[in-house]
Design a protein around this motif. Sequence first.
Motif, PDB file in Angstrom:
ATOM      1  N   THR A 131       0.832  -1.203   0.000  1.00  0.00           N
ATOM      2  CA  THR A 131       0.000   0.000   0.000  1.00  0.00           C
ATOM      3  C   THR A 131       0.867   1.252   0.000  1.00  0.00           C
ATOM      4  OG1 THR A 131      -1.782  -1.121   1.190  1.00  0.00           O
ATOM      5  CG2 THR A 131      -1.773   1.269   1.283  1.00  0.00           C
ATOM      6  N   LEU A 132       1.930   1.250   0.817  1.00  0.00           N
ATOM      7  CA  LEU A 132       2.857   2.389   0.839  1.00  0.00           C
ATOM      8  C   LEU A 132       3.513   2.603  -0.524  1.00  0.00           C
ATOM      9  CD1 LEU A 132       4.801   2.248   4.242  1.00  0.00           C
ATOM     10  CD2 LEU A 132       3.446   4.146   3.365  1.00  0.00           C
ATOM     11  N   LYS A 133       3.927   1.499  -1.174  1.00  0.00           N
ATOM     12  CA  LYS A 133       4.531   1.606  -2.509  1.00  0.00           C
ATOM     13  C   LYS A 133       3.542   2.202  -3.505  1.00  0.00           C
ATOM     14  CE  LYS A 133       7.715  -2.307  -2.070  1.00  0.00           C
ATOM     15  NZ  LYS A 133       8.033  -3.686  -2.548  1.00  0.00           N
ATOM     16  N   SER A 134       2.279   1.764  -3.421  1.00  0.00           N
ATOM     17  CA  SER A 134       1.243   2.283  -4.314  1.00  0.00           C
ATOM     18  C   SER A 134       1.035   3.778  -4.091  1.00  0.00           C
ATOM     19  CB  SER A 134      -0.067   1.518  -4.081  1.00  0.00           C
ATOM     20  OG  SER A 134      -1.113   2.077  -4.837  1.00  0.00           O
ATOM     21  N   MET A 135       0.989   4.182  -2.813  1.00  0.00           N
ATOM     22  CA  MET A 135       0.829   5.604  -2.497  1.00  0.00           C
ATOM     23  C   MET A 135       2.020   6.419  -3.000  1.00  0.00           C
ATOM     24  SD  MET A 135      -0.726   5.468   1.356  1.00  0.00           S
ATOM     25  CE  MET A 135      -2.423   4.947   1.648  1.00  0.00           C
ATOM     26  N   TYR A 136       3.214   5.845  -2.869  1.00  0.00           N
ATOM     27  CA  TYR A 136       4.423   6.521  -3.335  1.00  0.00           C
ATOM     28  C   TYR A 136       4.358   6.764  -4.839  1.00  0.00           C
ATOM     29  CZ  TYR A 136       9.444   7.262  -4.159  1.00  0.00           C
ATOM     30  OH  TYR A 136      10.649   7.783  -4.540  1.00  0.00           O
ATOM     31  N   SER A 137       3.935   5.738  -5.584  1.00  0.00           N
ATOM     32  CA  SER A 137       3.826   5.850  -7.037  1.00  0.00           C
ATOM     33  C   SER A 137       2.772   6.880  -7.444  1.00  0.00           C
ATOM     34  CB  SER A 137       3.487   4.479  -7.621  1.00  0.00           C
ATOM     35  OG  SER A 137       3.204   4.577  -9.006  1.00  0.00           O
ATOM     36  N   LYS A 138       1.642   6.853  -6.773  1.00  0.00           N
ATOM     37  CA  LYS A 138       0.550   7.751  -7.140  1.00  0.00           C
ATOM     38  C   LYS A 138       0.859   9.195  -6.761  1.00  0.00           C
ATOM     39  CE  LYS A 138      -2.520   3.840  -6.760  1.00  0.00           C
ATOM     40  NZ  LYS A 138      -1.409   3.073  -7.319  1.00  0.00           N
ATOM     41  N   ALA A 139       1.546   9.370  -5.619  1.00  0.00           N
ATOM     42  CA  ALA A 139       1.979  10.714  -5.225  1.00  0.00           C
ATOM     43  C   ALA A 139       2.936  11.292  -6.260  1.00  0.00           C
ATOM     44  CB  ALA A 139       2.642  10.673  -3.852  1.00  0.00           C
TER      45      ALA A 139
END
Length: 448
Positions: A131-139
């Motif tokens: 989830t953190l990786k996904s948020m990092y990518s989307k940010a």
Amino acid sequence: MIRGILIGILSIAVIGSSYWGYKEHQEKNAILVQAENNYQRAFHDLTYRVDQLHDQIGGTLAMNTRKSLSPALADVWRITSEAQSDVGQLPLTLLPFNKTEEFLAAISDFSYRAAVRDLEKEPLSEKEYETLKSMYSKAADIQQELRQVQNLVLENNLRWMDVELALASGQKQMDNTIIDGFKTVEENVKTYSESEFGASLTSMKKNLGEGFNTLKGKKITEQEAQKIAKEFVDNEVSEIKVTENGKGADYGFYSISMHDKRSSADINMDITKKGGYPIFLVQNRDIKEKKIGLNEATENAREFLEDHGFENLDLFESAQYDNIGVFSFVTIENGVRIYPDALRMKVALDNGKVIGFSARDYLAAHKKRDIPKPKVSRDEAAKMLNPRLEVQEERLSIIMNEFKEEVLCYEFLGTIDNDTYRIFIDAENGTEEKVEKLKNPEPIFQEV
């Protein structure tokens, strides 16, 4: 002579009105400049916060100890909250930007939940790291889009006041870089899978009314909605108009307007397409001199609910504002108050009729529940209370915690000095879940 005097007076008047117009123009320009400066500051702050957010989330991916990770996640939560504040200061109320705001809220919710727990006993799971990786990518995607808009704003000296005027007037500007840029951000966020955020976004969206899609019953027609509306009000109505909700709504409903002949007032209602459940009712009329008290109004509200199929409800809050009684009811099941199942009503104290009704929370949350038995005794829960609290009432209740999860609690209603408090102690682990200070009666000020 007289002619000269008149010319002089007219000249003074012209000069005076010109000066007044000039001052008005200056003041108007000063207000516009101040508004533009505020918009520019909020936008550039937002771009800076998203830069920070991307970097901070990236940093958490490399951390492995509670000592470092908890403060870093708290920083993510703080930065996200500031970014949400910046978005709120931009003139985007008429431009759909809800997906981006949901994305920021999901990051805020996820980071807060992780930051406040003991990461030594319960470290981040593999799914949470994903989830953190996904948020990092989307940010990163949002960061890139905002930087492009920022570059064009600075390069072309674009003004936010033009955005506000375009949105307010409904004009379709062919070349409005700012609007187009924010639409691109919104479109990119829409492509993100909600499942990537885990439970945080799901729970948040349920709070916004997603539970309406679990309602029972068949889909009703406009004619059936009209019939339900007529049966839901006391008096004969006319001029009934039914409008189907617009695109983009999370659930289907009909909006109905009608005219109450007896009170010469307009009534507005929303009714769900699935099952035909009334969501809210508002009657706009002047409330005359008070003729009944809150007790009688409460009974009228109870009778209204029973007549329309709402059962097993308990009054937990009542108040009077001018000549209107305001009441809140919740479901009661096996003696347990279910606070998520909340209904709110307004009763006119001149004739005792219901003039306001809202079942939004009730319809979104109401369901069959398996209520667990408390793992903590009442006496153990009471030990968590402030010793100065004089307990007046106590019961078991289900409330929503800050993570939008239902929690069984012991509810204690009591007083300290002249103040009244409602305190909820978790019935599973004995922790203090929530403390509410209830409003004291408003003083009545009279002219001397």
